[in-house]
Design an enzyme around this catalytic site. Sequence first.
Site, mmCIF file in Angstrom:
data_model
loop_
_atom_site.group_PDB
_atom_site.id
_atom_site.type_symbol
_atom_site.label_atom_id
_atom_site.label_comp_id
_atom_site.label_asym_id
_atom_site.label_seq_id
_atom_site.Cartn_x
_atom_site.Cartn_y
_atom_site.Cartn_z
ATOM 1 C CG LEU A 145 -1.567 1.352 1.589
ATOM 2 C CD1 LEU A 145 -2.593 1.732 0.522
ATOM 3 C CD2 LEU A 145 -2.218 1.300 2.973
ATOM 4 C CB SER A 146 0.734 4.282 0.433
ATOM 5 O OG SER A 146 1.037 5.647 0.366
#
Length: 363
Positions: A145-146
């Site tokens: 994520l991210s």
Amino acid sequence: MRSMSDTLARLAALRGTLRPEPTQDNSDLIALDAFGTNPGALGGYIYLPSKRAKNMALVVVLHGCTQTAAGYDIGSGWSRLAEDYGFALLFPEQRRANNPNLCFNWFNPQDIRRDHGEVFSIRQMIAKVVAEHSIDGRRVFATGLSAGGAMAAAMLATYPEVFAGGAIIAGLPYASAATIPEAFDRMRGHGGPTGKELELRVRNASAHKGPWPTLSIWQGTADRTVVPSNTNAIVEQWRHIHGVDASPSRIEDIGRHQRRVWTDAQGAEVIELYTITGMAHGTPLDVGTGYGASGPFMLDVGISSTIETARSWGLVPSFEKRRAEKPSAAQPENAAGPFGTGNDRGGIQKVIEDALRSAGLLR
């Protein structure tokens, strides 16, 4: 823009030094010790299912900024899914000494260069887990994520021979930034390399000549932290690598969300892009499935990136079909599969599940 980015970066770093350590814990994760020279100075944890077969698949899971390995696992539901379906997990973890906000340093050239920095630490972790826990080297995957998504992209680019596939959630293309100010600019969709330049950065990241990992991309339309234009850049970077057209081979509606698919000359799906309507920055979840828990950057939007990604990698049985927003005549509203919300699990679905349980392949 650059001066503002510099200021924001310094403020973020200051907040990171004052923020207390996360308190989330997950006793099911086992600390990974002595996995090599560890030039990126990362930590690592593994999860092994209670019923272990030979030649298990391995999923490398990379948390986002301000998160820990254990916290991200609790939110995403990866270890519960791994327990039910018998695959292993590796959770690299950032240290505050490397990044005050616990972000993987996806924008630092020395941390995303093959056999250097953080990517090499993660590669060393993978080598140790594969060697010691009967992992099928042909079924190693990466997701994040991210900042973790951007680091997953870096792993796919620098070690493409290691991975069968990867999933980038609210992330960025490989080597799209080389400084903190550039990282902020790219996150906001400002500037950046051309599609051709991005392609060359992947090709130059290794001497790889074989097949490339498949790619799953997830993005919310309301993300203001890593804006949706970054997904277009990721697609541009990897569609050239896979040699597919700019337009997707097909587009599927999943309720109010959308999945675009690019297939290669043999008809195999090599890139998929999930666009999650109205979702802000975070990992898409469907907590009604029993996998994952909502929280900061863990968003219950009625579709689980964990489950769908595992399904696309063949880690979840193929008979478990993706749920539609409206049930068909053949699938009444009160009858859902193992990831559905209904109470009636009868018919052929139950027969197959009972058989899997008898074989010890499903809890």
